[in-house]
Motif scaffolding. Structure first.
Motif, mmCIF file in Angstrom:
data_model
loop_
_atom_site.group_PDB
_atom_site.id
_atom_site.type_symbol
_atom_site.label_atom_id
_atom_site.label_comp_id
_atom_site.label_asym_id
_atom_site.label_seq_id
_atom_site.Cartn_x
_atom_site.Cartn_y
_atom_site.Cartn_z
ATOM 1 N N VAL A 1 10.697 0.449 23.884
ATOM 2 C CA VAL A 1 10.039 1.301 24.739
ATOM 3 C C VAL A 1 10.012 0.471 26.012
ATOM 4 O O VAL A 1 9.171 -0.616 26.137
ATOM 5 C CB VAL A 1 8.588 2.126 24.477
ATOM 6 C CG1 VAL A 1 8.043 2.633 25.505
ATOM 7 C CG2 VAL A 1 8.856 2.822 23.350
ATOM 8 N N ASN A 2 10.255 0.909 27.289
ATOM 9 C CA ASN A 2 10.025 0.311 28.513
ATOM 10 C C ASN A 2 8.807 0.363 28.752
ATOM 11 O O ASN A 2 8.077 1.714 28.954
ATOM 12 C CB ASN A 2 11.014 0.791 29.580
ATOM 13 C CG ASN A 2 10.904 0.023 31.087
ATOM 14 O OD1 ASN A 2 9.744 -0.512 31.192
ATOM 15 N ND2 ASN A 2 11.974 0.036 31.543
ATOM 16 N N THR B 1 0.833 -1.144 0.093
ATOM 17 C CA THR B 1 -0.176 0.017 0.160
ATOM 18 C C THR B 1 0.955 1.331 0.044
ATOM 19 O O THR B 1 0.361 2.512 0.228
ATOM 20 C CB THR B 1 -0.904 0.117 1.280
ATOM 21 O OG1 THR B 1 -0.173 -0.210 2.611
ATOM 22 C CG2 THR B 1 -2.003 -1.105 1.052
ATOM 23 N N LEU B 2 2.122 1.155 -0.176
ATOM 24 C CA LEU B 2 3.153 2.157 -0.257
ATOM 25 C C LEU B 2 3.036 2.985 1.389
ATOM 26 O O LEU B 2 3.045 4.248 1.107
ATOM 27 C CB LEU B 2 2.884 3.143 -1.360
ATOM 28 C CG LEU B 2 3.092 2.330 -2.652
ATOM 29 C CD1 LEU B 2 2.812 3.332 -4.151
ATOM 30 C CD2 LEU B 2 4.542 1.887 -2.941
ATOM 31 N N SER B 3 2.634 2.411 2.252
ATOM 32 C CA SER B 3 2.342 3.101 3.628
ATOM 33 C C SER B 3 3.704 3.099 4.294
ATOM 34 O O SER B 3 4.437 2.018 4.410
ATOM 35 C CB SER B 3 1.396 2.395 4.128
ATOM 36 O OG SER B 3 0.095 2.526 3.447
ATOM 37 N N PRO B 4 3.794 4.062 5.022
ATOM 38 C CA PRO B 4 5.054 4.027 6.242
ATOM 39 C C PRO B 4 4.787 2.954 7.119
ATOM 40 O O PRO B 4 3.644 2.525 7.644
ATOM 41 C CB PRO B 4 5.071 5.404 6.745
ATOM 42 C CG PRO B 4 3.426 6.117 6.686
ATOM 43 C CD PRO B 4 3.252 5.306 5.289
ATOM 44 N N LEU B 5 5.852 2.526 7.858
ATOM 45 C CA LEU B 5 5.863 1.247 8.773
ATOM 46 C C LEU B 5 6.652 1.722 10.060
ATOM 47 O O LEU B 5 7.761 1.997 9.601
ATOM 48 C CB LEU B 5 6.113 0.199 8.252
ATOM 49 C CG LEU B 5 6.202 -1.022 9.162
ATOM 50 C CD1 LEU B 5 4.947 -1.344 9.743
ATOM 51 C CD2 LEU B 5 6.806 -2.206 8.383
ATOM 52 N N ARG B 6 6.267 1.543 11.016
ATOM 53 C CA ARG B 6 7.067 1.692 12.318
ATOM 54 C C ARG B 6 6.606 0.516 13.327
ATOM 55 O O ARG B 6 5.699 0.245 13.460
ATOM 56 C CB ARG B 6 6.620 3.115 13.279
ATOM 57 C CG ARG B 6 6.734 4.355 12.182
ATOM 58 C CD ARG B 6 8.123 4.755 11.887
ATOM 59 N NE ARG B 6 8.387 5.921 11.348
ATOM 60 C CZ ARG B 6 8.600 6.216 9.991
ATOM 61 N NH1 ARG B 6 8.539 5.174 9.311
ATOM 62 N NH2 ARG B 6 8.634 7.188 9.507
ATOM 63 N N PHE B 7 7.876 -0.041 13.679
ATOM 64 C CA PHE B 7 7.598 -1.029 14.891
ATOM 65 C C PHE B 7 7.916 -0.508 16.083
ATOM 66 O O PHE B 7 8.787 0.133 16.332
ATOM 67 C CB PHE B 7 8.759 -2.244 14.452
ATOM 68 C CG PHE B 7 8.421 -3.044 13.468
ATOM 69 C CD1 PHE B 7 7.004 -4.020 13.516
ATOM 70 C CD2 PHE B 7 8.809 -3.365 12.181
ATOM 71 C CE1 PHE B 7 6.895 -4.977 12.362
ATOM 72 C CE2 PHE B 7 8.574 -4.322 11.198
ATOM 73 C CZ PHE B 7 7.405 -4.802 11.234
ATOM 74 N N VAL B 8 7.105 -0.966 17.197
ATOM 75 C CA VAL B 8 7.376 -0.411 18.488
ATOM 76 C C VAL B 8 7.566 -1.839 19.304
ATOM 77 O O VAL B 8 6.640 -2.660 19.356
ATOM 78 C CB VAL B 8 6.333 0.343 19.116
ATOM 79 C CG1 VAL B 8 6.717 0.803 20.502
ATOM 80 C CG2 VAL B 8 6.413 1.720 18.192
ATOM 81 N N LEU B 9 8.666 -2.034 19.910
ATOM 82 C CA LEU B 9 8.881 -3.027 20.760
ATOM 83 C C LEU B 9 8.545 -2.682 22.276
ATOM 84 O O LEU B 9 9.554 -1.873 22.724
ATOM 85 C CB LEU B 9 10.152 -3.732 20.838
ATOM 86 C CG LEU B 9 10.841 -4.779 21.427
ATOM 87 C CD1 LEU B 9 9.791 -6.075 21.337
ATOM 88 C CD2 LEU B 9 12.153 -5.263 21.044
ATOM 89 N N LEU B 10 7.709 -3.241 23.119
ATOM 90 C CA LEU B 10 7.516 -2.977 24.308
ATOM 91 C C LEU B 10 8.173 -3.980 25.140
ATOM 92 O O LEU B 10 8.228 -5.176 24.905
ATOM 93 C CB LEU B 10 6.081 -3.036 24.691
ATOM 94 C CG LEU B 10 5.187 -1.840 24.115
ATOM 95 C CD1 LEU B 10 3.758 -2.155 24.323
ATOM 96 C CD2 LEU B 10 5.648 -0.556 24.526
#
Length: 137
Positions: free
Chosen positions: A108-109, A52-61
């Protein structure tokens, strides 16, 4: 039982990926809360973003306090009907097989109250330079 859970997990990821892709194609923001304990699981979201040509961000808690992690697990009630709650032993087994992250992600903690953790995530994501979306031809 473990094989059934794995198969269900794969099916769930694919169902959520399809829904995420549909919403991303409409220009909506999508947040997926998933364990993503392997590169194939993470690739699910990379494929959806790329399609979809979308930005992607991963967040690891992360939650390094094992006692607090166990307390939160044992005190939560999700009321998911036919999906059993994981046991502490399930969490320990999954943690032992968790694949290290090889790509960019925000770590992120999660030891603070949820509203504080959410604030940290929003602040950090807001400071990241967005990935440009390529217009359709």
């Amino acid at each position: 039982m473990f094989l059934v859970r794995v198969a269900t997990g794969v099916a769930a990821y694919e169902a959520v990926r399809a829904a995420a892709e549909q919403n991303l194609a409409l220009g909506r923001t999508v947040v997926v809360d998933a364990v993503n304990d392997s590169e194939p699981a993470r690739d699910t979201w990379r494929r959806a973003a790329a399609a979809t040509l979308s930005p992607l961000r991963f967040v690891l808690l992360t939650l390094d306090d094992e006692g607090e992690h166990r307390r939160r697990l044992e005190e939560r009630t999700r009321n998911l009907g036919h999906v059993p709650e994981p046991t502490w032993e399930d969490v320990r087994r999954r943690r032992a097989s968790f694949e290290p992250w090889s790509g960019p992600h925000l770590r992120v903690n999660a030891s603070a109250p949820v509203h504080e953790v959410a604030g940290v995530i929003l602040t950090q994501l807001g400071s990241l330079r967005p990935v440009a979306r390529t217009p359709d031809p």
